[in-house]
Scaffold this active site. Structure first.
Site, mmCIF file in Angstrom:
data_model
loop_
_atom_site.group_PDB
_atom_site.id
_atom_site.type_symbol
_atom_site.label_atom_id
_atom_site.label_comp_id
_atom_site.label_asym_id
_atom_site.label_seq_id
_atom_site.Cartn_x
_atom_site.Cartn_y
_atom_site.Cartn_z
ATOM 1 C CD GLU A 50 -5.569 5.937 0.867
ATOM 2 O OE1 GLU A 50 -4.489 6.387 1.283
ATOM 3 O OE2 GLU A 50 -5.875 4.739 0.980
ATOM 4 C CG HIS A 58 -1.795 1.157 1.385
ATOM 5 N ND1 HIS A 58 -3.123 1.132 1.039
ATOM 6 C CD2 HIS A 58 -1.557 2.414 1.838
ATOM 7 C CE1 HIS A 58 -3.663 2.326 1.260
ATOM 8 N NE2 HIS A 58 -2.731 3.112 1.757
ATOM 9 C CD GLU A 59 1.569 3.730 3.761
ATOM 10 O OE1 GLU A 59 1.843 4.817 3.200
ATOM 11 O OE2 GLU A 59 0.500 3.556 4.387
ATOM 12 C CG HIS A 101 0.252 6.380 -0.470
ATOM 13 N ND1 HIS A 101 -0.781 7.103 -1.023
ATOM 14 C CD2 HIS A 101 -0.296 5.658 0.547
ATOM 15 C CE1 HIS A 101 -1.914 6.835 -0.342
ATOM 16 N NE2 HIS A 101 -1.641 5.950 0.593
HETATM 17 ZN ZN ZN Z 1 -2.997 5.230 2.000
#
Ligand code: ZN
Length: 499
Positions: free
Chosen positions: A293, A263-264, A267
């Site tokens: 997101e 997830h990170e 980003h």
């Molecule tokens: Zn996030």
């Protein structure tokens, strides 16, 4: 002054701000990862001085005049114009409020945060209620100073996701409810999936070794980023080529660090791949939360929970954790990774039930600002909605209405973007799959090729365009929530053999 001179002065101002922003970002990263706790009072005091200086530069009246002049000049076009507009929009939000009121609001938010924390520890909503009421009233007042044609809650929504309104969110969330509430009910009634083998002891030292392997698979390169440990995982960065991601290891939940890292890194890739000439400008740091997101969830859910991803990575996991995964084939592992069950805590919710947590918060916020829902008895309203949409009820206020900090902080309009991210991602993935063979690339460790598609169609623009414009450019269509709902329906119908 000539146009060229004015522009030069404008970009010098941008660079000056970015120097302070860089220092503050670095201090923030350090604070949340490595900095010793006992030094925090000293650091916080100096940090506040730097923030104050940055505020003075941002709100410099001479620069406001310069922006106005530049915007009145029709010869200022393209990236220049867009960038000036974005800065102007952001800074006017702050400048529109009388300074003493701004300071008072900041103080109130601090008090409210304290009350929320106390209420949460005591699991007693009545401690927080008067503050929530005050914060809402204060926010109404703050927004009343702005010059906007939008109504109050729409302005709040627009702050976090430019272009989104109640009208658009209503369409989206109504569809989510219509299709997901019955699906969740069916999944709850179906035979449940065994997840015990990913909810047992996985030594952290070994998890870290596997993480090194995973970061390599993700092509997360040490020349432009690195990973640290923290309490609440986040991503930050100084420029495209200096990205910091973080994770947290839980001994009995090995998938937590792995999925949060994927997830990170999503980003991180976004920040890394914005066009280099936008470094240090609002085009990179001003990306909306929904768009950000969308990229992290695309990586986590649409890639990181897929069969092809684990075809490449499961053998290594099994080799490193032979005891824990004894007799577990890849199919069972994947089912456990994607299992769904209604739960109380938003941040721990699975992919299917997550959007309902957001629906609840959206409907409450909307009601609070429209005057149809009151802060009094809001804990009961909350419980009733959990029961209605997810079929569960929290035994405590701590795990109910007091679980999130956002409202204590005065952040209304932020929650809805969390649901947009996954929905945007579904449409991006659909478009991507028509152009590249995503599964084949995942199977053969070419994660970088997928990231490159995202760069060319989404990342490189930063927020030069808003979400709606990027969606149309990348997919050829406006945002359509059915891609997301089709994806969830298809995935969970198969996973739970709903037939
Ligand atoms: Zn996030």
């Amino acid at each position: 002054m000539s146009r060229e001179e004015n522009l030069k002065k404008f970009y010098e101002w941008v660079k000056r701000m970015s120097a302070y922003q860089m220092a503050l970002a670095l201090i923030g990263i350090d604070k949340q990862t490595l900095a010793p706790v006992d030094g925090s009072a000293f650091r916080d005091e100096r940090t506040a001085i730097l923030s104050g200086e940055l505020f003075s530069i941002e709100t410099d009246p001479e620069m406001a005049k310069l922006r106005k002049e530049l915007l009145a000049d029709e010869g200022v076009t393209g990236d220049d114009r867009k960038m000036i507009e974005l800065y102007d929009h952001e800074i006017n939000k702050v400048l529109s409020v009388p300074k003493d009121e701004y300071v008072a609001f900041d103080l109130l938010r601090n008090e409210s945060y304290g009350a929320w924390l106390k209420a949460k520890n005591a699991s007693d909503y009545s401690i927080f209620e008067p503050y929530l009421k005050k914060v809402i009233e204060a926010q109404k007042k703050m927004y009343s100073y702005r010059d906007s044609s939008l109504d109050l809650y729409d302005q709040m929504l627009d702050d976090f996701e430019p272009g989104m309104t109640r009208e658009k969110y209503d369409v989206f969330f109504n569809r989510v409810k219509e299709r997901l509430v019955p699906l969740i009910k069916k999944v709850t009634e179906a035979e449940q999936i065994d997840t015990s083998f990913i909810e047992c002891e996985y030594p952290v030292e070994l998890q870290k070794k596997y993480m090194d392997y995973m970061l390599e698979y993700l092509h997360f390169d040490k020349s432009w980023g690195y990973q640290n440990e923290t309490e609440h995982p986040f991503t930050s960065g100084l420029c495209g080529n200096d990205i910091r991601i973080t994770t947290k290891y839980l001994p009995e939940r090995p998938m937590s660090a792995l999925l949060s890292t994927i997830h990170e890194s999503g980003h991180g890739y976004y920040m890394h791949q914005v066009a280099e000439e936008y470094d240090g400008t609002i085009f990179n740091w001003g990306i909306s939360s929904g768009m950000h997101e969308s990229q992290s969830r695309l990586c986590e859910n649409y890639l990181g929970r897929s069969a092809a991803f684990w075809e490449a990575n499961y053998p290594k996991l099994k080799e490193m954790f032979p005891e824990q995964l004894k007799g577990v084939d890849q199919e069972h592992f994947l089912a456990a990774l994607n299992a769904s069950e209604p739960s109380l805590i938003r941040t721990e919710a699975d992919e299917l039930t997550y959007p309902l947590h957001i629906v609840i918060r959206y409907e409450i916020e909307r009601g609070l600002f429209e005057g149809t829902i009151s802060t009094e008895g809001l804990d009961q309203t909350w419980d009733a909605m959990y029961e209605k949409y997810l079929g569960i009820k929290s035994p405590t206020a701590r795990d109910g209405i007091l679980q999130d900090v956002h409202w204590a902080d005065g952040s209304f309009g932020y929650f809805p973007t969390y649901a947009l991210g996954s929905a945007f991602a579904a449409q991006f993935v659909h478009a991507m799959r028509q152009q590249i063979d995503v599964d084949d690339l995942l199977r053969n460790s070419h994660y970088d090729v997928i990231m490159n598609w995202l760069k060319e169609h989404i990342h490189k623009y930063g927020c030069r365009y808003n979400a709606d414009e990027i969606m149309r450019m990348a997919t050829g269509e406006p945002f359509d929530p059915d891609y997301y709902l089709d994806y969830l329906e298809d995935k969970y119908t198969k996973l739970y053999h709903l037939g």
